[in-house]
Design an enzyme around this catalytic site. Structure first.
Site, PDB file in Angstrom:
ATOM      1  N   LYS A  56      82.350 124.440  84.625  1.00  0.00           N
ATOM      2  CA  LYS A  56      81.186 123.565  85.257  1.00  0.00           C
ATOM      3  C   LYS A  56      81.260 122.213  84.665  1.00  0.00           C
ATOM      4  O   LYS A  56      80.853 121.545  85.329  1.00  0.00           O
ATOM      5  CB  LYS A  56      80.101 124.560  84.820  1.00  0.00           C
ATOM      6  CG  LYS A  56      78.658 123.881  85.353  1.00  0.00           C
ATOM      7  CD  LYS A  56      78.617 123.692  86.926  1.00  0.00           C
ATOM      8  CE  LYS A  56      77.186 122.890  87.156  1.00  0.00           C
ATOM      9  NZ  LYS A  56      76.162 124.090  87.037  1.00  0.00           N
ATOM     10  N   PHE A  57      81.362 122.154  83.334  1.00  0.00           N
ATOM     11  CA  PHE A  57      81.221 120.943  82.788  1.00  0.00           C
ATOM     12  C   PHE A  57      82.276 119.946  83.328  1.00  0.00           C
ATOM     13  O   PHE A  57      82.020 118.777  83.470  1.00  0.00           O
ATOM     14  CB  PHE A  57      81.660 120.901  81.325  1.00  0.00           C
ATOM     15  CG  PHE A  57      80.405 121.850  80.321  1.00  0.00           C
ATOM     16  CD1 PHE A  57      79.292 121.810  81.065  1.00  0.00           C
ATOM     17  CD2 PHE A  57      80.790 122.540  79.163  1.00  0.00           C
ATOM     18  CE1 PHE A  57      78.037 122.660  80.416  1.00  0.00           C
ATOM     19  CE2 PHE A  57      79.860 123.099  78.632  1.00  0.00           C
ATOM     20  CZ  PHE A  57      78.794 123.253  78.984  1.00  0.00           C
TER      21      PHE A  57
END
Length: 280
Positions: free
Chosen positions: A176-177
């Site tokens: 997600k990052f």
């Protein structure tokens, strides 16, 4: 674990993204229990088959899988620990799913605590927003035990497509990052290209119509065009969250390559430049 047809689901975090996720679970016929700090968050579910609980622990006691879709690490910690927390109510064989975007270490610590109770943890952050949740097209990025993921996958598929397992606990958060850092970098590049076109005398409105239809197309470019060709509106809406994710990934990456002498790559540099332009 109970059979998938009989899976009982608890859901906490009924915001703009979590509420439509929970609604799809309810409408699919799963026995669903909800908890929220504010009664107004539960109001849209009045008249549905969803039940409500008096505390996170009470919700967990009647659930095989508990999904958290709350804002940050502090929320996850608060809602899972303590006498009224989710772990206080979960029974052996249950699964706790963290749909929030939090630090991977938060998920690893939670997994260690849950393991003592024979409870499994998956980190499964999502991307796409409320509209994608309503349409069942969220991107679900999961980390944790592959067998536990396989058990939960039919549930995730109610609101996610694609649903992808990426590795051990914490892997979903790192993915997600990376997604958000790349998006931030794309935002900065798109705004820079539109500004350059303006300086070169092009009609910026026309440029905003053609670039998203050509090989330069990207989701970030469309967002910048919709925002008037600059990052100002995007900064006001999402700048803080993007800055948080860029900082977290940078910290994780620097720790991973501390002994290699590697410099930040161009994606992180572009993302940092975009945040500077946003005033973040």
């Amino acid at each position: 674990m109970r059979g998938r047809r009989d899976m009982r689901v608890g859901f906490i975090g009924l915001g703009s993204q979590g509420a439509p996720m929970a609604r799809r679970i309810v409408e699919a016929g799963y026995e669903t229990t909800l908890w929220a700090r504010r009664s107004s968050s539960l109001a849209p579910f009045a008249g549905t088959a969803a039940r409500t609980a008096g505390s996170p622990a009470e919700l967990a006691a009647v659930s095989d899988v508990v999904c958290l879709c709350v804002v940050d690490d502090a929320d996850v910690e608060q809602l899972t620990t303590g006498g009224d927390g989710v772990l206080a109510g979960m029974r052996r064989g249950g699964v706790l799913v963290v749909h929030s975007t939090v630090h991977p270490e938060t998920c690893r610590r939670l997994e260690e605590r849950a393991r003592v109770q024979r409870v499994s943890v998956l980190d499964a952050p999502v991307s796409g927003g409320g509209r994608a949740a309503e349409q069942g097209s969220l991107l679900v990025m999961a980390g944790g035990d592959p067998q536990v993921f396989a058990f939960c996958r039919p549930l995730f598929a109610l609101y996610g497509d694609p649903v992808v397992h990426l590795g051990p606990i914490g892997a979903g958060q790192v993915a997600k990052f990376l997604n958000n850092v790349l998006f931030t970098a794309h935002l900065g590049l798109a705004a820079d290209a539109l500004e350059l076109g303006d300086r070169l005398g092009l009609d910026t409105e026309g440029l905003g119509r053609i670039l998203p239809r050509g090989s330069a197309a990207s989701f970030a470019l469309e967002r910048v065009v919709d925002a008037g060709g600059t990052l100002r509106r995007i900064a006001a809406h999402a700048g803080g969250l993007l800055a948080k994710d860029v900082r977290l990934l940078t910290s994780i990456a620097e720790t991973a390559v501390a002994d290699s002498g590697s410099r930040p790559g161009p994606v992180r540099e572009a993302a940092r430049s975009a945040l500077d332009a946003m005033g973040q």
